[in-house]
Design an enzyme around this catalytic site. Sequence first.
Site, PDB file in Angstrom:
ATOM      1  N   GLY A   1      26.344   2.639 -30.528  1.00 28.93           N
ATOM      2  CA  GLY A   1      25.627   3.747 -29.879  1.00 28.93           C
ATOM      3  C   GLY A   1      24.995   3.323 -28.567  1.00 28.93           C
ATOM      4  O   GLY A   1      24.588   2.168 -28.413  1.00 28.93           O
TER       5      GLY A   1
ATOM      6  N   ARG B   1      33.003   2.166 -31.563  1.00 26.01           N
ATOM      7  CA  ARG B   1      32.522   1.592 -32.818  1.00 26.01           C
ATOM      8  C   ARG B   1      33.605   0.851 -33.610  1.00 26.01           C
ATOM      9  O   ARG B   1      33.454   0.624 -34.797  1.00 26.01           O
ATOM     10  CB  ARG B   1      31.924   2.700 -33.693  1.00 26.01           C
TER      11      ARG B   1
ATOM     12  N   ASP C   1      25.541  -4.911 -36.753  1.00 23.11           N
ATOM     13  CA  ASP C   1      26.934  -5.067 -37.175  1.00 23.11           C
ATOM     14  C   ASP C   1      27.777  -5.738 -36.086  1.00 23.11           C
ATOM     15  O   ASP C   1      28.575  -6.628 -36.368  1.00 23.11           O
ATOM     16  CB  ASP C   1      27.553  -3.700 -37.530  1.00 23.11           C
TER      17      ASP C   1
ATOM     18  N   LYS D   1      21.095  -4.995 -28.871  1.00 23.34           N
ATOM     19  CA  LYS D   1      21.011  -3.602 -28.429  1.00 23.34           C
ATOM     20  C   LYS D   1      20.807  -2.679 -29.607  1.00 23.34           C
ATOM     21  O   LYS D   1      21.441  -2.897 -30.639  1.00 23.34           O
ATOM     22  CB  LYS D   1      22.322  -3.243 -27.713  1.00 23.34           C
ATOM     23  N   THR D   2      20.000  -1.713 -29.528  1.00 23.20           N
ATOM     24  CA  THR D   2      19.960  -0.527 -30.378  1.00 23.20           C
ATOM     25  C   THR D   2      18.620   0.174 -30.226  1.00 23.20           C
ATOM     26  O   THR D   2      17.565  -0.465 -30.251  1.00 23.20           O
ATOM     27  CB  THR D   2      20.234  -0.773 -31.881  1.00 23.20           C
TER      28      THR D   2
ATOM     29  N   ASP E   1      17.444   1.900 -32.378  1.00 20.61           N
ATOM     30  CA  ASP E   1      16.849   1.993 -33.715  1.00 20.61           C
ATOM     31  C   ASP E   1      15.736   0.975 -33.951  1.00 20.61           C
ATOM     32  O   ASP E   1      14.937   1.137 -34.869  1.00 20.61           O
ATOM     33  CB  ASP E   1      17.924   1.787 -34.797  1.00 20.61           C
TER      34      ASP E   1
HETATM   35  P1  FBP Z   1      23.687   1.740 -33.005  1.00 18.38           P
HETATM   36  O1  FBP Z   1      23.230   1.281 -34.342  1.00 18.38           O
HETATM   37  O2  FBP Z   1      25.116   1.518 -32.771  1.00 18.38           O
HETATM   38  O3  FBP Z   1      22.819   1.205 -31.903  1.00 18.38           O
HETATM   39  O4  FBP Z   1      23.508   3.320 -32.936  1.00 18.38           O
HETATM   40  C1  FBP Z   1      22.312   3.952 -33.030  1.00 18.38           C
HETATM   41  C2  FBP Z   1      22.422   5.417 -33.326  1.00 18.38           C
HETATM   42  O5  FBP Z   1      21.924   6.141 -32.224  1.00 18.38           O
HETATM   43  C3  FBP Z   1      21.693   5.799 -34.609  1.00 18.38           C
HETATM   44  O6  FBP Z   1      20.318   6.007 -34.372  1.00 18.38           O
HETATM   45  C4  FBP Z   1      22.436   7.027 -35.040  1.00 18.38           C
HETATM   46  O7  FBP Z   1      22.344   7.262 -36.428  1.00 18.38           O
HETATM   47  C5  FBP Z   1      23.857   6.729 -34.653  1.00 18.38           C
HETATM   48  O8  FBP Z   1      23.776   5.840 -33.566  1.00 18.38           O
HETATM   49  C6  FBP Z   1      24.638   7.942 -34.273  1.00 18.38           C
HETATM   50  O9  FBP Z   1      25.952   7.575 -34.083  1.00 18.38           O
HETATM   51  P2  FBP Z   1      26.992   8.355 -33.179  1.00 18.38           P
HETATM   52  O10 FBP Z   1      26.686   8.009 -31.764  1.00 18.38           O
HETATM   53  O11 FBP Z   1      28.295   7.770 -33.593  1.00 18.38           O
HETATM   54  O12 FBP Z   1      26.826   9.805 -33.430  1.00 18.38           O
END
Ligand code: FBP
Length: 547
Positions: A78, A142, A173, A199-200, A202
């Site tokens: 993400g 991803r 991951d 990165k994230t 979250d």
């Molecule tokens: P990462 O763990 O890859 O950093 O992604 C974070 C995130 O924004 C989460 O908060 C959310 O649940 C998910 O990605 C949403 O995924 P997508 O972009 O595939 O809809």
Amino acid sequence: MIKSPLQIAREKYVPKVPAALKGSVKIVEGRKTQSVADQSDIEKMFPNTYGLPLLSFETDGSEKKYPAQKVGVILSGGQAPGGHNVISGLFDGLKRLNDDSKLYGFLGGPSGLIDNEYKELTSDIIAHYRNTGGFDIIGSGRTKLEEEAQFDKALENCKKLGINALVIIGGDDSNTNAAVLAEYFVAKGAGIQVIGVPKTIDGDLKTEMIETSFGFDTACKVYSELIGNIQRDANSARKYYHFIKLMGRSASHIALECALQTQPNIAIISEEVEAKNMTLDDVVDQIVEVVVKRAENGDNFGSVLIPEGLVEFIPAMKSLISELNDLLAKYESEVNALESNKERRDFVAAKLSKESAEVFTHLPGSFANQLLLDRDPHGNVQVSMIETEKLLIDMVKTKVKKLKKEGKFNGKFKGQAHFFGYEGRCAAPTNFDADYTYSLGNTAAILIAEGKTGYMAAVRNLKAPADEWIAGGVPITSMMNMERRHGAMKPVIRKALVKLDGKPFGKFADNREDWAMNTRYVYPGPIQYFGPKEVCDLPSKTLELER
Ligand code: FBP
């Protein structure tokens, strides 16, 4: 490319970096590391990259010469604000160490490496992306890198381009995969180093040595601005309860940080729900109690923050979701062949355990359907697609209606549902994230020049001014433990969830009753990029309290 006035002004921003990154660097080895758990298993799986020492950089008087590097960079998962600055920091860092170095961006995430889709990143290209949000400079994806065939393809493609190092910018991951790839390349004598970058949005990729993942600061500030605006609307109109679901996947760091910034009437923290073994009904009762008490004061409005991963932390739902994960993997084609959602629900319900079937069949159909949606490539439920905020509004509505009939509630309840996630992931990085990510990119360049592999770029002491930050590297294997994934035990980076004995949660817990009854909203307003330091350069409340 048409640019806004802010973008043009922002291009000229020069990120602040730790003092040691301004000149020649001396690498200082710290203590040797161990994985956070399951040491012997992890050591066996990473014979070449396990037990490496922590690294920190110090200023060095000498002028070091480094050979030219050819580096590939990948954005994984993400989006998170600051990704472009990691790349510009990496580019500038490589060029500073040797002007003949080259940087290639693999397109669309890890799949670009396997499919050999790339572009060379030149100073002209980089110039357009400095201090901007987004991952669009090379795109993200991803795709999971875990099969040996993929590693061989990666090796072949790197060799074709003469690449001697890869930088993987990703979450837990992706960095787990970076560690596996680093080990594989050493074992094969490939001569390709792998460096990860945390990165994230979250905020769940952190340890003692990795104080925060990048993007968390900016995303939380965007959501907090929006929550503040909504709270001001709620306090003006005084007729709605706003249920705001916030991204963050499993961990509730974003919800907690936003609660600390905006002081809502209610914030649910999934980790607490799990620790207290609460049911969905318990969560609803907790909200209803506040709604009823506020109504007694004549306040029929409020704000409720909900972490998007909530359902996975309600023990009965957690078991249900885990059974569903296995069933959907096993009967994928049968389930997909069914025509209607009702048929799919019935098919699955018949195969669930008695307890889970009971929970599943009592959920509203539309909500149950969302639990059956496709999993992401890492096998995670896509919690961003589950409308917990709407489910909670419906359940609260039903309960207060009943209380009204019993004469125990004489207020009003009208809910408005919101979901904030994508709004913040590509925002222009705050000064904090712009500085932090640029420093991480620079750090990765030095780790590469110094021949390191299997490390995550780390910049610490982040509460202090950037000049005093400490750059270095943390062995990725030191962050790992063994977890069950897709039915088998795998080495993975341990996710950092909200600690209920930590200071951020403590501060929230000490104040929540007051915030619930007495409207104490804070309106943080939009991110400021230019102006006084105390407005523009503040780190997150989480970081401030944790450090
Ligand atoms: P990462 O763990 O890859 O950093 O992604 C974070 C995130 O924004 C989460 O908060 C959310 O649940 C998910 O990605 C949403 O995924 P997508 O972009 O595939 O809809």
